[in-house]
Design a protein around this motif. Sequence first.
Motif, mmCIF file in Angstrom:
data_model
loop_
_atom_site.group_PDB
_atom_site.id
_atom_site.type_symbol
_atom_site.label_atom_id
_atom_site.label_comp_id
_atom_site.label_asym_id
_atom_site.label_seq_id
_atom_site.Cartn_x
_atom_site.Cartn_y
_atom_site.Cartn_z
ATOM 1 N N PRO A 22 49.276 39.849 31.842
ATOM 2 C CA PRO A 22 47.838 40.159 31.834
ATOM 3 C C PRO A 22 47.033 38.947 31.385
ATOM 4 C CG PRO A 22 48.967 41.246 30.002
ATOM 5 C CD PRO A 22 50.037 40.662 30.872
ATOM 6 N N ALA A 23 45.859 38.786 31.994
ATOM 7 C CA ALA A 23 44.989 37.666 31.643
ATOM 8 C C ALA A 23 44.082 38.005 30.465
ATOM 9 C CB ALA A 23 44.139 37.273 32.850
ATOM 10 N N THR A 24 43.917 39.300 30.177
ATOM 11 C CA THR A 24 43.010 39.743 29.125
ATOM 12 C C THR A 24 43.798 40.445 28.032
ATOM 13 O OG1 THR A 24 41.244 40.032 30.762
ATOM 14 C CG2 THR A 24 40.954 41.119 28.627
ATOM 15 N N LEU A 39 49.617 27.017 53.300
ATOM 16 C CA LEU A 39 50.443 25.856 53.001
ATOM 17 C C LEU A 39 49.537 24.719 52.554
ATOM 18 C CD1 LEU A 39 53.108 25.667 55.866
ATOM 19 C CD2 LEU A 39 53.591 25.743 53.416
ATOM 20 N N VAL A 40 49.868 24.113 51.412
ATOM 21 C CA VAL A 40 49.147 22.944 50.928
ATOM 22 C C VAL A 40 50.192 21.860 50.664
ATOM 23 C CG1 VAL A 40 47.607 22.018 49.179
ATOM 24 C CG2 VAL A 40 47.381 24.402 49.877
ATOM 25 N N GLY A 41 50.301 20.910 51.571
ATOM 26 C CA GLY A 41 51.358 19.916 51.461
ATOM 27 C C GLY A 41 52.714 20.592 51.566
ATOM 28 N N ASP A 42 53.550 20.415 50.554
ATOM 29 C CA ASP A 42 54.875 21.029 50.579
ATOM 30 C C ASP A 42 54.939 22.280 49.710
ATOM 31 O OD1 ASP A 42 54.698 19.901 48.104
ATOM 32 O OD2 ASP A 42 56.561 18.759 48.221
ATOM 33 N N GLU A 43 53.779 22.837 49.384
ATOM 34 C CA GLU A 43 53.737 24.046 48.574
ATOM 35 C C GLU A 43 53.166 25.223 49.352
ATOM 36 O OE1 GLU A 43 53.233 23.381 43.853
ATOM 37 O OE2 GLU A 43 51.424 23.097 45.051
ATOM 38 N N VAL A 44 53.728 26.397 49.086
ATOM 39 C CA VAL A 44 53.105 27.638 49.528
ATOM 40 C C VAL A 44 52.224 28.137 48.385
ATOM 41 C CG1 VAL A 44 53.474 30.018 50.285
ATOM 42 C CG2 VAL A 44 55.050 28.226 51.009
ATOM 43 N N ILE A 45 50.973 28.419 48.718
ATOM 44 C CA ILE A 45 50.016 28.939 47.746
ATOM 45 C C ILE A 45 49.737 30.402 48.073
ATOM 46 C CG2 ILE A 45 47.618 28.819 46.947
ATOM 47 C CD1 ILE A 45 49.181 26.507 45.917
ATOM 48 N N LEU A 46 49.857 31.258 47.071
ATOM 49 C CA LEU A 46 49.423 32.645 47.185
ATOM 50 C C LEU A 46 48.265 32.874 46.228
ATOM 51 C CD1 LEU A 46 52.746 34.741 47.207
ATOM 52 C CD2 LEU A 46 51.529 33.757 49.158
ATOM 53 N N LEU A 47 47.306 33.663 46.668
ATOM 54 C CA LEU A 47 46.267 34.180 45.779
ATOM 55 C C LEU A 47 46.488 35.683 45.674
ATOM 56 C CD1 LEU A 47 42.954 32.283 46.646
ATOM 57 C CD2 LEU A 47 44.415 32.037 44.629
ATOM 58 N N LEU A 48 47.130 36.089 44.592
ATOM 59 C CA LEU A 48 47.451 37.492 44.368
ATOM 60 C C LEU A 48 46.223 38.254 43.898
ATOM 61 C CD1 LEU A 48 50.685 36.933 42.279
ATOM 62 C CD2 LEU A 48 50.652 38.115 44.473
ATOM 63 N N ARG A 49 46.093 39.460 44.364
ATOM 64 C CA ARG A 49 45.160 40.381 43.732
ATOM 65 C C ARG A 49 45.875 40.997 42.526
ATOM 66 N NH1 ARG A 49 42.707 46.038 46.219
ATOM 67 N NH2 ARG A 49 41.977 46.881 44.219
ATOM 68 N N VAL A 50 45.337 40.771 41.345
ATOM 69 C CA VAL A 50 45.912 41.312 40.118
ATOM 70 C C VAL A 50 44.936 42.329 39.539
ATOM 71 C CG1 VAL A 50 46.718 40.792 37.789
ATOM 72 C CG2 VAL A 50 47.238 39.222 39.670
ATOM 73 N N ALA A 51 45.368 43.576 39.462
ATOM 74 C CA ALA A 51 44.544 44.653 38.922
ATOM 75 C C ALA A 51 44.962 44.920 37.486
ATOM 76 C CB ALA A 51 44.696 45.918 39.769
ATOM 77 N N GLU A 52 44.017 44.807 36.563
ATOM 78 C CA GLU A 52 44.293 45.022 35.153
ATOM 79 C C GLU A 52 43.385 46.117 34.601
ATOM 80 O OE1 GLU A 52 43.819 41.405 32.982
ATOM 81 O OE2 GLU A 52 45.583 40.458 33.873
ATOM 82 N N ILE A 63 37.304 52.220 31.375
ATOM 83 C CA ILE A 63 36.846 51.546 32.591
ATOM 84 C C ILE A 63 36.428 50.122 32.265
ATOM 85 C CG2 ILE A 63 35.183 51.588 34.482
ATOM 86 C CD1 ILE A 63 37.082 53.953 34.542
ATOM 87 N N PRO A 64 37.114 49.110 32.827
ATOM 88 C CA PRO A 64 36.686 47.723 32.625
ATOM 89 C C PRO A 64 35.691 47.303 33.705
ATOM 90 C CG PRO A 64 38.795 47.741 33.747
ATOM 91 C CD PRO A 64 38.391 49.192 33.575
ATOM 92 N N THR A 74 29.295 39.779 30.760
ATOM 93 C CA THR A 74 30.322 40.023 29.751
ATOM 94 C C THR A 74 31.281 41.095 30.234
ATOM 95 O OG1 THR A 74 28.687 39.533 28.031
ATOM 96 C CG2 THR A 74 30.702 40.665 27.338
ATOM 97 N N LEU A 75 32.574 40.896 29.982
ATOM 98 C CA LEU A 75 33.571 41.919 30.255
ATOM 99 C C LEU A 75 33.432 43.020 29.209
ATOM 100 C CD1 LEU A 75 36.117 43.074 31.620
ATOM 101 C CD2 LEU A 75 37.479 41.571 30.145
ATOM 102 N N THR A 76 33.187 44.249 29.663
ATOM 103 C CA THR A 76 33.016 45.382 28.762
ATOM 104 C C THR A 76 33.972 46.501 29.158
ATOM 105 O OG1 THR A 76 31.248 46.330 30.130
ATOM 106 C CG2 THR A 76 30.586 44.840 28.366
ATOM 107 N N ILE A 77 34.125 47.455 28.258
ATOM 108 C CA ILE A 77 34.997 48.608 28.506
ATOM 109 C C ILE A 77 34.226 49.877 28.174
ATOM 110 C CG2 ILE A 77 37.173 49.745 27.938
ATOM 111 C CD1 ILE A 77 38.205 47.006 27.018
#
Length: 367
Positions: A22-24, A39-52, A63-64, A74-77
């Motif tokens: 978790p990032a938070t 593909l970026v050069g010799d790397e595979v890049i993924l941008l994951l959707r992360v639900a927290e 509820i965040p 501001t991040l609130t709950i």
Amino acid sequence: MRNYQLRRLSEQPILKTSDVKPATEGFDVLGAFNPAACLVGDEVILLLRVAEAPRAEKGFISIPLIEEQNGILTLTIKHFTEPDEDYDPRVVTIHGKQYLTSLSHLRLARSRDGIHFDIDEKPFLFPARMDESYGIEDARITFLEGKYWITYTAVSEHGPGVGLAVTTDFRDVERVGMILPPPNKDVALFPARINGTYRLLHRPMVSDIGKPSVWLAESTDGIHWGNHQFLFGGRGLTDPRFAWEGAKIGAGPEPILTDEGWLVCYHGADPTHAYSLALALLDKDDPSIVLDRSEAPLLTPERVWEREGFFPNVVFANGWIQWPDQEPAMSSDAGELSRSGKIWVYYGAADSGVGLAELITVDASNQ
């Protein structure tokens, strides 16, 4: 159109929710899924959707969301008593207002072989505007004119719209802002101008009139879009053979140019909300012309980890890569998989992990 098939390259997910921290502080990761890919050069890049979401307290829903407080976002709950009746695990209506039960952001993962990934511990893109106050979801990446254009679903209390960000190195990123207002999503940008203009696929969300459909739009600057045209819709409303795309439909990753035309991966959902993957072929000079479409889905939720998860019975692709004909150097644990010229499809599974499949062609005469 050639006879395509999607073949799983792994009988297990290559990424699981448990792989992502978790990032938070005080939050749990509910799902890591639906990655954009490039593909970026010799790397595979993924941008994951992360639900927290905040750690659950019995009898309550937390509820965040992003709110403006004293002029600062501001991040609130928000805490509410849990409803007595059953509710969708992803969205809940409280006092007449809809909320998402989690807050999604985009997390970067890198790999040298396309299979084993190192996942950043901090977000690559975190909600930072009021039109993203409910989260950032389901990105697509298109390399175009020296930049990686990232389209994503920006969700707020006003509904889902389409945001755009650009980067050249996946270290620094520039937010451009919302390019299509709510309600819209599933934007896939073509990787080249066609007859001098940018093109994209998008999915307006219909209500009482109309049916789920994929649309085409064009732009002279990549930001302001017009000349919107209906492209194709789900056939399941009128033909029971296509029930698998009768309830929802939307474009997946960026189109790939082939000798036959623009190859488009798209998803369809049936009335039970089970998601499948299919293909469409568009004319290379005029993508408003649909040349062909799949008669049956190429991938359906069959494995346990595709059928069971945060949202069950889903295979959903918004990221694929086409390996160059000359393979880059791979790490020693890359295995024996051949990559040269292959198309790999990264797909979300039950909103809980990531699967990997290869798009292959089959000689119909030998079947």
